[in-house]
Motif scaffolding. Structure first.
Motif, PDB file in Angstrom:
ATOM      1  N   TYR A 160       0.505  -1.806  -0.626  1.00 33.63           N
ATOM      2  CA  TYR A 160       0.460   0.196   0.207  1.00 33.63           C
ATOM      3  C   TYR A 160       0.581   1.218  -0.180  1.00 33.63           C
ATOM      4  O   TYR A 160       1.873   1.583   0.763  1.00 33.63           O
ATOM      5  CB  TYR A 160      -0.826  -0.127   0.725  1.00 33.63           C
ATOM      6  CG  TYR A 160      -2.057  -0.945   0.730  1.00 33.63           C
ATOM      7  CD1 TYR A 160      -2.887  -0.293   0.341  1.00 33.63           C
ATOM      8  CD2 TYR A 160      -2.101  -2.070   1.231  1.00 33.63           C
ATOM      9  CE1 TYR A 160      -4.461  -1.024   0.229  1.00 33.63           C
ATOM     10  CE2 TYR A 160      -3.446  -3.012   1.479  1.00 33.63           C
ATOM     11  CZ  TYR A 160      -4.705  -2.781   0.644  1.00 33.63           C
ATOM     12  OH  TYR A 160      -6.115  -3.603   0.006  1.00 33.63           O
ATOM     13  N   ARG A 209      -7.070  -0.842  -5.233  1.00 33.87           N
ATOM     14  CA  ARG A 209      -8.672  -1.110  -3.940  1.00 33.87           C
ATOM     15  C   ARG A 209      -7.209   0.123  -3.345  1.00 33.87           C
ATOM     16  O   ARG A 209      -6.532   0.110  -3.054  1.00 33.87           O
ATOM     17  CB  ARG A 209      -8.077  -2.695  -3.117  1.00 33.87           C
ATOM     18  CG  ARG A 209      -6.380  -3.232  -3.131  1.00 33.87           C
ATOM     19  CD  ARG A 209      -6.644  -4.890  -2.313  1.00 33.87           C
ATOM     20  NE  ARG A 209      -5.108  -4.661  -2.114  1.00 33.87           N
ATOM     21  CZ  ARG A 209      -4.786  -6.147  -1.492  1.00 33.87           C
ATOM     22  NH1 ARG A 209      -5.589  -6.809  -1.072  1.00 33.87           N
ATOM     23  NH2 ARG A 209      -3.660  -6.528  -1.554  1.00 33.87           N
ATOM     24  N   ARG A 239      -7.783   2.082   0.516  1.00 31.59           N
ATOM     25  CA  ARG A 239      -8.506   2.034   2.030  1.00 31.59           C
ATOM     26  C   ARG A 239      -8.005   2.753   2.503  1.00 31.59           C
ATOM     27  O   ARG A 239      -7.402   3.524   2.034  1.00 31.59           O
ATOM     28  CB  ARG A 239      -7.618   1.110   2.887  1.00 31.59           C
ATOM     29  CG  ARG A 239      -6.277   1.398   2.742  1.00 31.59           C
ATOM     30  CD  ARG A 239      -5.530  -0.504   3.796  1.00 31.59           C
ATOM     31  NE  ARG A 239      -4.000  -0.230   3.806  1.00 31.59           N
ATOM     32  CZ  ARG A 239      -3.294  -1.134   3.798  1.00 31.59           C
ATOM     33  NH1 ARG A 239      -3.716  -2.071   4.334  1.00 31.59           N
ATOM     34  NH2 ARG A 239      -2.170  -0.620   4.586  1.00 31.59           N
ATOM     35  N   HIS A 240      -8.918   3.476   4.078  1.00 25.97           N
ATOM     36  CA  HIS A 240      -8.981   5.007   4.605  1.00 25.97           C
ATOM     37  C   HIS A 240      -7.899   4.057   6.149  1.00 25.97           C
ATOM     38  O   HIS A 240      -8.393   3.015   6.252  1.00 25.97           O
ATOM     39  CB  HIS A 240      -9.839   5.291   4.718  1.00 25.97           C
ATOM     40  CG  HIS A 240      -9.740   6.826   5.705  1.00 25.97           C
ATOM     41  ND1 HIS A 240      -9.974   7.190   6.512  1.00 25.97           N
ATOM     42  CD2 HIS A 240      -8.893   7.589   4.969  1.00 25.97           C
ATOM     43  CE1 HIS A 240      -9.790   8.757   6.843  1.00 25.97           C
ATOM     44  NE2 HIS A 240      -9.082   8.776   6.110  1.00 25.97           N
ATOM     45  N   HIS A 241      -7.398   4.737   6.604  1.00 27.23           N
ATOM     46  CA  HIS A 241      -7.227   4.805   8.239  1.00 27.23           C
ATOM     47  C   HIS A 241      -8.451   3.438   8.989  1.00 27.23           C
ATOM     48  O   HIS A 241      -8.474   3.615  10.027  1.00 27.23           O
ATOM     49  CB  HIS A 241      -6.743   5.308   8.577  1.00 27.23           C
ATOM     50  CG  HIS A 241      -6.911   6.226   8.730  1.00 27.23           C
ATOM     51  ND1 HIS A 241      -7.209   6.737  10.358  1.00 27.23           N
ATOM     52  CD2 HIS A 241      -7.135   7.541   8.569  1.00 27.23           C
ATOM     53  CE1 HIS A 241      -7.505   7.879  10.857  1.00 27.23           C
ATOM     54  NE2 HIS A 241      -7.543   8.734   9.467  1.00 27.23           N
ATOM     55  N   ASP A 292     -11.052   2.437   7.626  1.00 30.34           N
ATOM     56  CA  ASP A 292     -12.523   1.328   7.625  1.00 30.34           C
ATOM     57  C   ASP A 292     -11.544   0.232   8.574  1.00 30.34           C
ATOM     58  O   ASP A 292     -10.389  -0.272   9.272  1.00 30.34           O
ATOM     59  CB  ASP A 292     -11.164   0.739   6.019  1.00 30.34           C
ATOM     60  CG  ASP A 292     -11.650   1.446   4.883  1.00 30.34           C
ATOM     61  OD1 ASP A 292     -12.409   1.905   5.117  1.00 30.34           O
ATOM     62  OD2 ASP A 292     -10.894   1.408   4.010  1.00 30.34           O
ATOM     63  N   GLY A 299     -12.316  -3.654   5.912  1.00 26.01           N
ATOM     64  CA  GLY A 299     -12.681  -3.307   4.909  1.00 26.01           C
ATOM     65  C   GLY A 299     -11.897  -2.351   4.168  1.00 26.01           C
ATOM     66  O   GLY A 299     -10.573  -2.107   4.034  1.00 26.01           O
ATOM     67  N   LEU A 300     -12.327  -2.400   2.873  1.00 27.67           N
ATOM     68  CA  LEU A 300     -11.801  -1.597   1.555  1.00 27.67           C
ATOM     69  C   LEU A 300     -13.482  -0.529   1.609  1.00 27.67           C
ATOM     70  O   LEU A 300     -14.117  -0.189   1.857  1.00 27.67           O
ATOM     71  CB  LEU A 300     -11.380  -2.536   0.531  1.00 27.67           C
ATOM     72  CG  LEU A 300     -10.512  -3.108   0.598  1.00 27.67           C
ATOM     73  CD1 LEU A 300     -10.526  -4.316  -1.288  1.00 27.67           C
ATOM     74  CD2 LEU A 300      -8.810  -2.711   0.851  1.00 27.67           C
ATOM     75  N   THR A 301     -12.194   0.874   1.058  1.00 27.75           N
ATOM     76  CA  THR A 301     -13.274   1.600   0.442  1.00 27.75           C
ATOM     77  C   THR A 301     -13.422   1.278  -0.781  1.00 27.75           C
ATOM     78  O   THR A 301     -14.581   2.243  -1.488  1.00 27.75           O
ATOM     79  CB  THR A 301     -12.336   2.856   0.832  1.00 27.75           C
ATOM     80  OG1 THR A 301     -11.759   2.757   1.826  1.00 27.75           O
ATOM     81  CG2 THR A 301     -13.482   4.227   0.778  1.00 27.75           C
ATOM     82  N   HIS A 315     -15.431  -9.504  -1.412  1.00 28.59           N
ATOM     83  CA  HIS A 315     -15.538  -8.545   0.564  1.00 28.59           C
ATOM     84  C   HIS A 315     -16.688  -8.435   0.634  1.00 28.59           C
ATOM     85  O   HIS A 315     -16.419  -8.542   1.939  1.00 28.59           O
ATOM     86  CB  HIS A 315     -14.966  -6.762  -0.442  1.00 28.59           C
ATOM     87  CG  HIS A 315     -14.949  -5.595   0.860  1.00 28.59           C
ATOM     88  ND1 HIS A 315     -16.053  -5.446   0.499  1.00 28.59           N
ATOM     89  CD2 HIS A 315     -13.781  -5.435   0.599  1.00 28.59           C
ATOM     90  CE1 HIS A 315     -15.709  -4.521   1.938  1.00 28.59           C
ATOM     91  NE2 HIS A 315     -14.672  -4.634   2.450  1.00 28.59           N
ATOM     92  N   THR A 321     -16.657  -9.235   4.373  1.00 27.26           N
ATOM     93  CA  THR A 321     -17.950  -7.841   5.865  1.00 27.26           C
ATOM     94  C   THR A 321     -18.982  -7.810   5.997  1.00 27.26           C
ATOM     95  O   THR A 321     -19.623  -7.177   6.694  1.00 27.26           O
ATOM     96  CB  THR A 321     -16.942  -6.843   4.958  1.00 27.26           C
ATOM     97  OG1 THR A 321     -17.707  -6.631   3.815  1.00 27.26           O
ATOM     98  CG2 THR A 321     -14.925  -7.360   5.171  1.00 27.26           C
ATOM     99  N   PRO A 332     -17.419  -2.088  -0.359  1.00 27.77           N
ATOM    100  CA  PRO A 332     -16.229  -0.987  -0.428  1.00 27.77           C
ATOM    101  C   PRO A 332     -17.214   0.046  -0.095  1.00 27.77           C
ATOM    102  O   PRO A 332     -18.271   0.240  -0.960  1.00 27.77           O
ATOM    103  CB  PRO A 332     -15.708  -0.602  -1.105  1.00 27.77           C
ATOM    104  CG  PRO A 332     -15.840  -2.712  -1.751  1.00 27.77           C
ATOM    105  CD  PRO A 332     -17.193  -2.730  -1.102  1.00 27.77           C
TER     106      PRO A 332
END
Length: 278
Positions: free
Chosen positions: A9, A28, A30-32, A34, A38-40, A113, A117, A121
């Motif tokens: 990443y 893919r 992601r945010h901190h 998440d 999970g992904l954004t 995903h 989850t 996303p």
């Protein structure tokens, strides 16, 4: 489905474009904030450097960007506006140059995903987070932004996926937890008896057990008429009533579950999916 080798990443704030090739691939985000893996967002492109660059620029813009050139940019902008910096991206280029094959793998990744989850996303399917309105496409000239309303542009929370029952048996009536009707030749189907909202699968007997197409519609009888004109009247069809899918985003979620599971089982999307010939 081919095995994917993902890069590490890289932070949006470090402008990762120089380390990403101008090549076909998937990515893919992601945010901190998440949680639970999970992904954004999950995406694909014929040029992932350009595509990711567009998303990075939109996310860091002063005002919420339009939905083009990247439909996920408004949602990522809203997350950054609300929760601060913290986006990072990982990519893979070990995929085909064929757009339909990439889209099939993308669908499989989103479906997996959702299976793992219980949700899509965050920015997938044109969604926006609570407290923000969605931008329009550039031609309509409407920018979104913060709002005092708790509504999310009429888009409900992500539809939870159903169990992956018989996920590797796409011709069966119990496939993917849907209430499939028995398969019938299109010529004997009374379209007046079909539900308006639902998902469907098309099978051409000449293709053996493979499916030709998987879809969704809020006007199912009309959609099947269109397919009969495209493929000819010899096709077989099956459908499942999903009157709980009130929005296009919700219908796309379930359609993606089905296409993604099919790709996982068969190694490729149905023959006419994603603009392929049929």
């Amino acid at each position: 489905m081919q095995e994917l080798r993902w890069s590490r990443y890289r932070r949006f704030d470090d402008d990762p474009r120089a380390e990403i090739p101008a090549a076909p691939g998937l990515y893919r985000v992601r945010h901190h904030t998440d949680i639970a893996g999970g992904l954004t967002y999950i995406g694909e492109s014929s040029n992932i450097r350009r595509r990711i660059g567009s998303l990075v620029r939109g996310t860091h813009a002063e005002r919420m960007p339009y939905r083009d050139p990247h439909t996920a940019a408004p949602c990522l902008w809203a997350i950054r506006h609300r929760d601060g910096p913290g986006f990072s991206v990982s990519h893979t280029t070990l995929v085909s140059e064929d757009a339909a094959e990439r889209k099939g793998i993308e669908a499989a990744l989103i479906a997996i995903h959702r299976h793992e989850t219980g949700r899509s996303p965050t920015a997938q399917f044109g969604r926006i987070i609570p407290g923000y309105t969605q931008s329009s496409y550039r031609t309509d000239g409407v920018r979104g932004g913060p709002t005092t309303s708790d509504r999310v542009n009429g888009v409900p929370a992500s539809v939870r996926p159903r169990p992956w029952t018989r996920w590797d048996q796409p011709q069966t009536r119990g496939w993917m937890g849907q209430g499939w009707a028995a398969q019938h030749p299109y010529e004997v189907v009374n379209l007046a008896d079909l539900p308006q909202v639902g998902v469907y699968r098309i099978h051409e007997p000449a293709e053996g057990d493979a499916l030709t197409y998987i879809g969704q519609s809020k006007a199912l009888p009309n959609r099947l008429r269109t397919h009969a004109r495209r493929f000819g009247p010899d096709l077989w069809v099956s459908w499942a009533d999903r009157d709980d899918l009130h929005t296009q985003a919700a219908r796309l979620e379930v359609e993606t579950d089905l296409i993604g599971a099919y790709v996982c089982a068969q190694g490729t999307a149905p023959a006419a999916q994603f603009g392929r010939g049929g």
